[in-house]
Design a protein around this motif. Structure first.
Motif, PDB file in Angstrom:
ATOM      1  N   CYS A 296      12.488   1.656   8.351  1.00 44.95           N
ATOM      2  CA  CYS A 296      12.347   3.039   8.804  1.00 44.95           C
ATOM      3  C   CYS A 296      12.610   4.024   7.659  1.00 44.95           C
ATOM      4  N   PHE A 297      13.619   3.718   6.847  1.00 47.39           N
ATOM      5  CA  PHE A 297      13.929   4.565   5.690  1.00 47.39           C
ATOM      6  C   PHE A 297      12.773   4.565   4.702  1.00 47.39           C
ATOM      7  N   ALA A 298      12.146   3.381   4.501  1.00 50.21           N
ATOM      8  CA  ALA A 298      10.999   3.287   3.600  1.00 50.21           C
ATOM      9  C   ALA A 298       9.827   4.119   4.105  1.00 50.21           C
ATOM     10  N   ILE A 299       9.599   4.116   5.417  1.00 48.16           N
ATOM     11  CA  ILE A 299       8.511   4.906   6.006  1.00 48.16           C
ATOM     12  C   ILE A 299       8.763   6.399   5.793  1.00 48.16           C
ATOM     13  N   VAL A 300      10.013   6.820   5.970  1.00 46.18           N
ATOM     14  CA  VAL A 300      10.357   8.229   5.733  1.00 46.18           C
ATOM     15  C   VAL A 300      10.126   8.598   4.271  1.00 46.18           C
ATOM     16  N   LEU A 301      10.528   7.715   3.356  1.00 52.35           N
ATOM     17  CA  LEU A 301      10.315   7.966   1.934  1.00 52.35           C
ATOM     18  C   LEU A 301       8.824   8.081   1.608  1.00 52.35           C
ATOM     19  N   LEU A 302       8.024   7.202   2.202  1.00 48.41           N
ATOM     20  CA  LEU A 302       6.579   7.258   1.971  1.00 48.41           C
ATOM     21  C   LEU A 302       6.005   8.591   2.427  1.00 48.41           C
ATOM     22  N   TYR A 303       6.475   9.063   3.574  1.00 50.93           N
ATOM     23  CA  TYR A 303       5.999  10.362   4.077  1.00 50.93           C
ATOM     24  C   TYR A 303       6.381  11.479   3.108  1.00 50.93           C
ATOM     25  N   ILE A 304       7.617  11.444   2.604  1.00 51.81           N
ATOM     26  CA  ILE A 304       8.077  12.477   1.658  1.00 51.81           C
ATOM     27  C   ILE A 304       7.261  12.420   0.370  1.00 51.81           C
ATOM     28  N   PHE A 305       7.084  11.189  -0.175  1.00 47.22           N
ATOM     29  CA  PHE A 305       6.311  11.042  -1.412  1.00 47.22           C
ATOM     30  C   PHE A 305       4.879  11.531  -1.224  1.00 47.22           C
ATOM     31  N   ASN A 306       4.321  11.261  -0.053  1.00 49.09           N
ATOM     32  CA  ASN A 306       2.945  11.663   0.220  1.00 49.09           C
ATOM     33  C   ASN A 306       2.802  13.191   0.228  1.00 49.09           C
ATOM     34  N   GLN A 307       3.895  13.890   0.570  1.00 48.91           N
ATOM     35  CA  GLN A 307       3.862  15.346   0.599  1.00 48.91           C
ATOM     36  C   GLN A 307       4.205  15.966  -0.752  1.00 48.91           C
ATOM     37  N   VAL A 308       5.066  15.280  -1.533  1.00 55.39           N
ATOM     38  CA  VAL A 308       5.623  15.874  -2.755  1.00 55.39           C
ATOM     39  C   VAL A 308       4.815  15.499  -3.999  1.00 55.39           C
ATOM     40  N   PHE A 309       4.369  14.253  -4.110  1.00 53.51           N
ATOM     41  CA  PHE A 309       3.717  13.779  -5.332  1.00 53.51           C
ATOM     42  C   PHE A 309       2.358  14.444  -5.524  1.00 53.51           C
TER      43      PHE A 309
ATOM     44  N   SER B  36      -1.522  14.186  -7.506  1.00 55.77           N
ATOM     45  CA  SER B  36      -2.496  13.080  -7.495  1.00 55.77           C
ATOM     46  C   SER B  36      -2.182  12.030  -8.555  1.00 55.77           C
ATOM     47  N   PHE B  37      -1.734  12.455  -9.747  1.00 53.97           N
ATOM     48  CA  PHE B  37      -1.408  11.495 -10.804  1.00 53.97           C
ATOM     49  C   PHE B  37      -0.193  10.653 -10.422  1.00 53.97           C
ATOM     50  N   GLN B  38       0.871  11.315  -9.955  1.00 56.35           N
ATOM     51  CA  GLN B  38       2.069  10.582  -9.546  1.00 56.35           C
ATOM     52  C   GLN B  38       1.774   9.637  -8.388  1.00 56.35           C
ATOM     53  N   MET B  39       0.907  10.077  -7.466  1.00 57.11           N
ATOM     54  CA  MET B  39       0.550   9.224  -6.335  1.00 57.11           C
ATOM     55  C   MET B  39      -0.208   7.982  -6.794  1.00 57.11           C
ATOM     56  N   ARG B  40      -1.084   8.151  -7.798  1.00 56.84           N
ATOM     57  CA  ARG B  40      -1.826   6.991  -8.299  1.00 56.84           C
ATOM     58  C   ARG B  40      -0.885   5.982  -8.947  1.00 56.84           C
ATOM     59  N   ILE B  41       0.075   6.450  -9.732  1.00 57.53           N
ATOM     60  CA  ILE B  41       1.040   5.543 -10.368  1.00 57.53           C
ATOM     61  C   ILE B  41       1.877   4.840  -9.310  1.00 57.53           C
ATOM     62  N   PHE B  42       2.300   5.591  -8.305  1.00 55.29           N
ATOM     63  CA  PHE B  42       3.106   5.008  -7.231  1.00 55.29           C
ATOM     64  C   PHE B  42       2.313   3.937  -6.477  1.00 55.29           C
ATOM     65  N   ASN B  43       1.044   4.207  -6.210  1.00 57.32           N
ATOM     66  CA  ASN B  43       0.205   3.213  -5.535  1.00 57.32           C
ATOM     67  C   ASN B  43      -0.062   2.003  -6.423  1.00 57.32           C
ATOM     68  N   LEU B  44      -0.198   2.238  -7.725  1.00 52.78           N
ATOM     69  CA  LEU B  44      -0.358   1.111  -8.647  1.00 52.78           C
ATOM     70  C   LEU B  44       0.881   0.214  -8.621  1.00 52.78           C
ATOM     71  N   CYS B  45       2.049   0.835  -8.513  1.00 58.61           N
ATOM     72  CA  CYS B  45       3.291   0.045  -8.391  1.00 58.61           C
ATOM     73  C   CYS B  45       3.200  -0.891  -7.188  1.00 58.61           C
ATOM     74  N   GLY B  46       2.729  -0.360  -6.058  1.00 60.80           N
ATOM     75  CA  GLY B  46       2.608  -1.178  -4.852  1.00 60.80           C
ATOM     76  C   GLY B  46       1.627  -2.321  -5.027  1.00 60.80           C
ATOM     77  N   ILE B  47       0.490  -2.054  -5.653  1.00 57.73           N
ATOM     78  CA  ILE B  47      -0.509  -3.101  -5.861  1.00 57.73           C
ATOM     79  C   ILE B  47       0.048  -4.197  -6.756  1.00 57.73           C
ATOM     80  N   TYR B  48       0.771  -3.801  -7.805  1.00 54.43           N
ATOM     81  CA  TYR B  48       1.340  -4.811  -8.705  1.00 54.43           C
ATOM     82  C   TYR B  48       2.482  -5.584  -8.044  1.00 54.43           C
ATOM     83  N   VAL B  49       3.148  -4.976  -7.077  1.00 50.70           N
ATOM     84  CA  VAL B  49       4.141  -5.727  -6.301  1.00 50.70           C
ATOM     85  C   VAL B  49       3.449  -6.858  -5.537  1.00 50.70           C
ATOM     86  N   ILE B  50       2.332  -6.558  -4.889  1.00 49.84           N
ATOM     87  CA  ILE B  50       1.582  -7.583  -4.149  1.00 49.84           C
ATOM     88  C   ILE B  50       1.114  -8.689  -5.082  1.00 49.84           C
TER      89      ILE B  50
END
Length: 354
Positions: A17-30, A32-46
């Protein structure tokens, strides 16, 4: 014991639940460049978790991961592209008629891309998993390159060396804001799946094979069955990661899936600790962010009114030095084979008995 399990379940639910809240905050604050890096982090985790399952938990030295990523990326791209977009891409040679009018929703195409990569993993694993150590590494590396060469030369299916451009954005409605939920939602599902798998009897069999194949076989473990299972699951996750990477960038071509891509994922796995889910997650985020943060070293830097001339490639030199320092002090990686556990937190806050 039962009370501790219930506490852990509640903590796990709270963390999600905390992770979902963080994702919502990041989606509002980041931006486009920061969002791309953050999403790349997720892809490399997988991708790191998929390779760690094969290399870290089973002990198979596989170097063909980029090939499975290519299968997933091309499959998802071809299934989601509209007929008009396909016609724009395939101008040298028309696309194969059976692919021309296929147009699936992103979620369905993503699952099919993972299944196609898993089938490729099964076809490759059947002959090569009887090999060991360096021979297995060379064989899987060869098969990964074969897949790339095939995609380069099948003009009517993959558009050859020209690649595919104009891929749809990640999500059902092609909205940029959807990508974070898709990518990190899959990251959470992958982590939960890996934790459950490694904690099961299959996970214990994987670790037994990694430690000593002869002893594992003597205990009745079917070596080929468990190796094939890990290889296929790893290929499936690699296909999912490759599909997400292609759609995040918006374009793919065979040169994306060279050995260097596999090497980067191996680097993340080794740095985090082979055989550690937590290590792969932490390392994927650190490496992805560090590679972008150090990009400033390639350009001119002004310090105190003085201009320092940038040196192209200095970013990789500094990154390599930092990597060497970490490996010297953490030879088994940042986490080794250790995992994050709630036990430390529970013990710290549990009232002492008098």
């Amino acid at each position: 014991m039962k009370e501790r399990k219930n506490i852990k379940k509640l903590l796990n639910i709270g963390a999600i639940c905390f992770a979902i809240v963080l994702l919502y905050i990041f989606n509002q604050v980041f931006n486009s460049f920061q969002m791309r890096i953050f999403n790349l982090c997720g892809i490399y985790v997988i991708l790191a978790l998929s390779l760690n399952l094969i290399n870290g938990f089973v002990g198979l030295f596989s170097l063909g991961h980029a090939g499975f990523m290519a299968v997933g990326a091309y499959t998802c791209a071809l299934l989601t592209m509209s007929p008009d977009m396909k016609a724009m891409n395939f101008f040298l040679e028309p696309i194969a008629p059976w692919l021309e009018n296929i147009n699936l929703p992103f979620g369905s195409a993503l699952i099919v891309s993972g299944l196609m990569a898993a089938i490729a993993g099964a076809l490759i694993g059947a002959p090569v998993l009887r090999l060991k150590d360096d021979y297995l590494a060379i064989a899987t590396l060869g098969f990964g390159e074969i897949i790339r060469v095939i995609f380069t030369n099948t003009q009517s299916i993959t558009n050859g060396s020209l690649g595919l451009k104009g891929l749809a954005k990640i999500g059902w409605f092609n909205a940029s804001s959807e990508s974070i939920w898709w990518i990190w939602g899959i990251v959470i599902l992958t982590i939960v799946f890996m934790v459950r798998l490694i904690g099961s009897s299959y996970g214990r069999a994987f670790k037994a094979i990694r430690e000593d194949e002869i002893a594992a076989e003597a205990m009745g473990i079917n070596l080929f069955k468990h190796k094939m299972m890990a290889f296929v699951i790893g290929a499936f996750l690699a296909g999912i990661g490759g599909a997400l990477l292609g759609h995040l960038i918006g374009t793919i071509d065979p040169l994306m899936f060279r050995f260097l891509l596999t090497f980067n994922i191996v680097l993340i796995v080794v740095l985090g600790g082979t055989g550690s889910i937590t290590g792969s997650v932490i390392s994927a985020v650190i490496v992805t962010v560090a590679m972008e943060a150090l990009r400033v070293l390639d350009g001119n830097i002004e310090i105190g009114g003085y201009m320092i001339q940038g040196i192209p490639g200095m970013r990789m030199v500094v990154f390599s030095l930092l990597l060497m320092i970490v490996i010297l002090y953490y030879q088994r990686g940042l986490m080794g084979t250790n995992e994050f556990s709630w036990d430390i937190l529970i013990k710290r806050f549990k009232p002492s008995k008098h």
